[in-house]
Design an enzyme around this catalytic site. Structure first.
Site, PDB file in Angstrom:
ATOM      1  N   GLU A  68      40.339  25.253  11.729  1.00 18.94           N
ATOM      2  CA  GLU A  68      40.996  25.907  10.435  1.00 18.94           C
ATOM      3  C   GLU A  68      42.608  26.213  10.583  1.00 18.94           C
ATOM      4  O   GLU A  68      43.207  25.909   9.758  1.00 18.94           O
ATOM      5  CB  GLU A  68      40.283  27.399  10.488  1.00 18.94           C
ATOM      6  CG  GLU A  68      38.890  27.275   9.969  1.00 18.94           C
ATOM      7  CD  GLU A  68      38.267  28.721   9.682  1.00 18.94           C
ATOM      8  OE1 GLU A  68      37.714  29.121   8.968  1.00 18.94           O
ATOM      9  OE2 GLU A  68      38.127  29.229  11.075  1.00 18.94           O
ATOM     10  N   GLU A 115      30.484  27.441  13.485  1.00 16.84           N
ATOM     11  CA  GLU A 115      30.087  28.794  13.455  1.00 16.84           C
ATOM     12  C   GLU A 115      28.932  29.067  13.062  1.00 16.84           C
ATOM     13  O   GLU A 115      28.074  30.071  13.774  1.00 16.84           O
ATOM     14  CB  GLU A 115      30.768  29.391  12.369  1.00 16.84           C
ATOM     15  CG  GLU A 115      32.281  29.952  12.658  1.00 16.84           C
ATOM     16  CD  GLU A 115      33.274  28.614  12.530  1.00 16.84           C
ATOM     17  OE1 GLU A 115      34.491  28.927  12.557  1.00 16.84           O
ATOM     18  OE2 GLU A 115      32.789  27.524  12.268  1.00 16.84           O
TER      19      GLU A 115
END
Length: 251
Positions: free
Chosen positions: A106, A126
């Site tokens: 990210e 995740e």
């Protein structure tokens, strides 16, 4: 003390910022977040700096949030990790020489240009830990990649290689192992030869063009985070990660 967590090197209009928490895979705790935010403040505010290069020491670019933290650390000016929501006046190039996973990926998505060596993998693992990508990955990944490839990353948790990332346009320059920083400096030099004001204005326009999608993306991300925040699978996924075992999901 945060001065050693980010190494700073300034030369020829380029400010290089090097994540320096290799023993923790450059995972972001409060101290590293504050250190990077302060360094990026310097990049934006000092007219001597024209372009930033973000690199990392150690075999991993960044694993994202330190899972000992209750949430991704953020700063008022930069958002998560001091960079994710930052409105920057100077271009920032990610020089990636190791895996960029979860929040590390990210961070790469928050940069303007990406240089990577052939050892790199990019991924959002995740879901394997019972959580969701909360720092822009859920909407920046489909913005940078084809929607079906973005879905593959988000839903499988698997990483893609630097070669595949370059083939689909995520990586600007692909280089041999250990060559990302040099390639990033060469790319920065191509930017620095241009008008500083025109570069800043163009960077702002590129960012503003993405605002409508990002304005919808953050509420959608908050809803996804809320949906898993107190679910037992979140606790199981994180416990399994620390215990180095496969998670056991209740069906």
């Amino acid at each position: 003390m945060t001065e050693n967590l980010i190494e700073r090197h300034a030369a020829d209009g380029v400010l290089t910022l090097v994540l320096n928490r290799p023993g923790r895979r450059n995972a972001f705790d409060r101290a590293l977040t504050d250190a990077l935010s302060d360094a990026l403040d310097e990049l934006d505010d000092d007219p001597q700096h024209r372009v930033g290069v973000l690199a990392a020491n150690g075999p991993v670019f960044s694993a994202g949030t330190d899972l000992h933290e209750p949430a991704s650390p953020a700063t008022p000016r930069g958002g998560e990790y001091g960079v994710i929501r930052r409105s920057r006046r100077k271009p920032l190039i990610a020089a990636v020489e190791g895996p960029a996973l979860g929040g590390g990926f990210e961070i790469v998505l928050a940069c303007d240009l990406v240089v990577a060596d052939t050892r790199v993998g990019f991924g959002l693992p995740e879901v394997a830990r019972g959580v969701v990508a909360s720092c822009g990955g859920l909407f920046r990944t489909p913005d940078r990649l084809a929607p079906n490839l973005a879905a593959e990353l988000v839903l499988t948790g698997d990483a893609i290689s630097a070669e595949r990332a370059a083939a689909v346009g995520l990586v600007n320059l692909l280089c041999e192992p250990g060559g990302a920083r040099a390639a990033a400096y060469a790319l920065a030099a191509r930017i620095i030869k241009n008008s500083p004001n025109a570069v800043t204005a163009s960077l702002r326009a590129l960012a503003e063009a993405r605002w409508p999608a990002e304005g919808a993306g953050w509420p959608a991300t908050r809803a996804a985070v809320a949906a898993i925040e107190h679910h037992p699978e979140r606790a199981e996924g994180i416990a399994a990660f620390f215990e180095r075992r496969p998670p056991s999901w209740a069906v």
